[in-house]
Motif scaffolding. Sequence first.
Motif, PDB file in Angstrom:
ATOM      1  N   ALA A  84     -69.162 -12.053 -89.883  1.00 16.22           N
ATOM      2  CA  ALA A  84     -68.925 -13.837 -89.047  1.00 16.22           C
ATOM      3  C   ALA A  84     -69.999 -14.860 -89.715  1.00 16.22           C
ATOM      4  O   ALA A  84     -69.101 -15.490 -90.120  1.00 16.22           O
ATOM      5  N   GLN A  85     -70.988 -14.112 -90.634  1.00 11.80           N
ATOM      6  CA  GLN A  85     -72.195 -15.008 -90.787  1.00 11.80           C
ATOM      7  C   GLN A  85     -71.195 -15.223 -92.866  1.00 11.80           C
ATOM      8  O   GLN A  85     -70.677 -16.149 -92.835  1.00 11.80           O
ATOM      9  N   HIS A  86     -70.769 -14.125 -92.938  1.00  9.31           N
ATOM     10  CA  HIS A  86     -70.094 -13.939 -94.039  1.00  9.31           C
ATOM     11  C   HIS A  86     -68.799 -14.868 -94.093  1.00  9.31           C
ATOM     12  O   HIS A  86     -68.627 -15.289 -95.434  1.00  9.31           O
ATOM     13  N   ALA A  87     -67.675 -14.702 -93.282  1.00 11.56           N
ATOM     14  CA  ALA A  87     -66.899 -15.666 -93.359  1.00 11.56           C
ATOM     15  C   ALA A  87     -67.018 -17.071 -93.209  1.00 11.56           C
ATOM     16  O   ALA A  87     -66.124 -17.674 -93.950  1.00 11.56           O
ATOM     17  N   LEU A  88     -67.757 -17.394 -92.900  1.00 12.79           N
ATOM     18  CA  LEU A  88     -68.459 -18.347 -92.687  1.00 12.79           C
ATOM     19  C   LEU A  88     -68.635 -19.121 -94.277  1.00 12.79           C
ATOM     20  O   LEU A  88     -68.521 -20.311 -94.142  1.00 12.79           O
ATOM     21  N   LYS A  89     -70.269 -18.554 -94.436  1.00 14.28           N
ATOM     22  CA  LYS A  89     -70.262 -18.977 -95.477  1.00 14.28           C
ATOM     23  C   LYS A  89     -68.909 -18.411 -96.675  1.00 14.28           C
ATOM     24  O   LYS A  89     -68.769 -19.695 -97.360  1.00 14.28           O
ATOM     25  N   GLU A  90     -67.784 -18.006 -96.515  1.00 14.31           N
ATOM     26  CA  GLU A  90     -66.749 -18.280 -97.523  1.00 14.31           C
ATOM     27  C   GLU A  90     -65.849 -18.974 -97.123  1.00 14.31           C
ATOM     28  O   GLU A  90     -65.478 -19.802 -98.228  1.00 14.31           O
ATOM     29  N   VAL A  91     -65.397 -19.689 -95.961  1.00 14.91           N
ATOM     30  CA  VAL A  91     -64.831 -20.624 -95.633  1.00 14.91           C
ATOM     31  C   VAL A  91     -65.227 -21.914 -96.383  1.00 14.91           C
ATOM     32  O   VAL A  91     -64.468 -22.944 -96.569  1.00 14.91           O
ATOM     33  N   LEU A  92     -66.754 -22.002 -96.279  1.00 14.69           N
ATOM     34  CA  LEU A  92     -66.903 -23.425 -96.746  1.00 14.69           C
ATOM     35  C   LEU A  92     -66.753 -23.691 -98.534  1.00 14.69           C
ATOM     36  O   LEU A  92     -67.068 -24.697 -98.890  1.00 14.69           O
ATOM     37  N   VAL A  93     -66.619 -22.624 -98.532  1.00 11.56           N
ATOM     38  CA  VAL A  93     -66.180 -22.698-100.399  1.00 11.56           C
ATOM     39  C   VAL A  93     -65.317 -23.654-100.639  1.00 11.56           C
ATOM     40  O   VAL A  93     -65.809 -24.712-101.647  1.00 11.56           O
TER      41      VAL A  93
END
Length: 252
Positions: free
Chosen positions: A189-198
Amino acid sequence: MDCECDGIGQSNAILFNILSRGGSTTNEPNYKRVSQTCHCEKRRTVCLKTPGETCQVASDVLVKTVHFMKSLPAFQQLPPKDQLSLLQNCWAPLFILGLAQDRVRFEVHDSPAPSMLKRILLNGRETPSSDPEQPTLAGVQTLKACLKKFWSLDLSPKEYAYLKGTVIFNPDVPGLKASLFIEGLQYEAQHALKEVLVPLHPDDRGRFARILLTASTLKTITPSLITELFFRPVIGQADLLDLLIDMVFTRY
């Protein structure tokens, strides 16, 4: 209404002047030496100004919160006891995120004091431990400050969704059987959140850290404050957690 701190503050000031007078020849106490801070304002118990409207909105947010949890396949795959433990731990912060996402605004005013007749009738029938914690002005101010922090971030629906995932899948909850699996889900979930910010915020490299830092303030708001402020007027003496359990584990 007179401040409850007045008597305490004055007696402390007198005691301070007696002890600190030392070799002073004057007999006139100097009350200016001590500045007293009154905390009565923040200890005031409060309630919603418009309970009918606000409680309905809060109930809608709670239903959406439960639906979000139940819609996650990974949550459904967990052992029932782990689902229950995560629910107990995360329902309040998830609800606050729902308030922030829907930009729910509310106002409070002073709670009415119980009548003398009610005090007489309830005397000896209720103990302090059985009396629910009443919402205070300080607690409501903390909640509103938390909401304003999230509003300032202006999170997208995807950011809210992945952030909720990091809140739900907390491997540090005591007694979990599948803690390693849950830890992996939180990382995803944290990784997906970080990826969507890009693509959403390509030039804001500190946004991920700010989101997690803001999310940490969710822990400062107690479930009892949420329950008593938004749901006690609706559910009466029922246990909100029992109602949530029924909602989560009811198959429909």
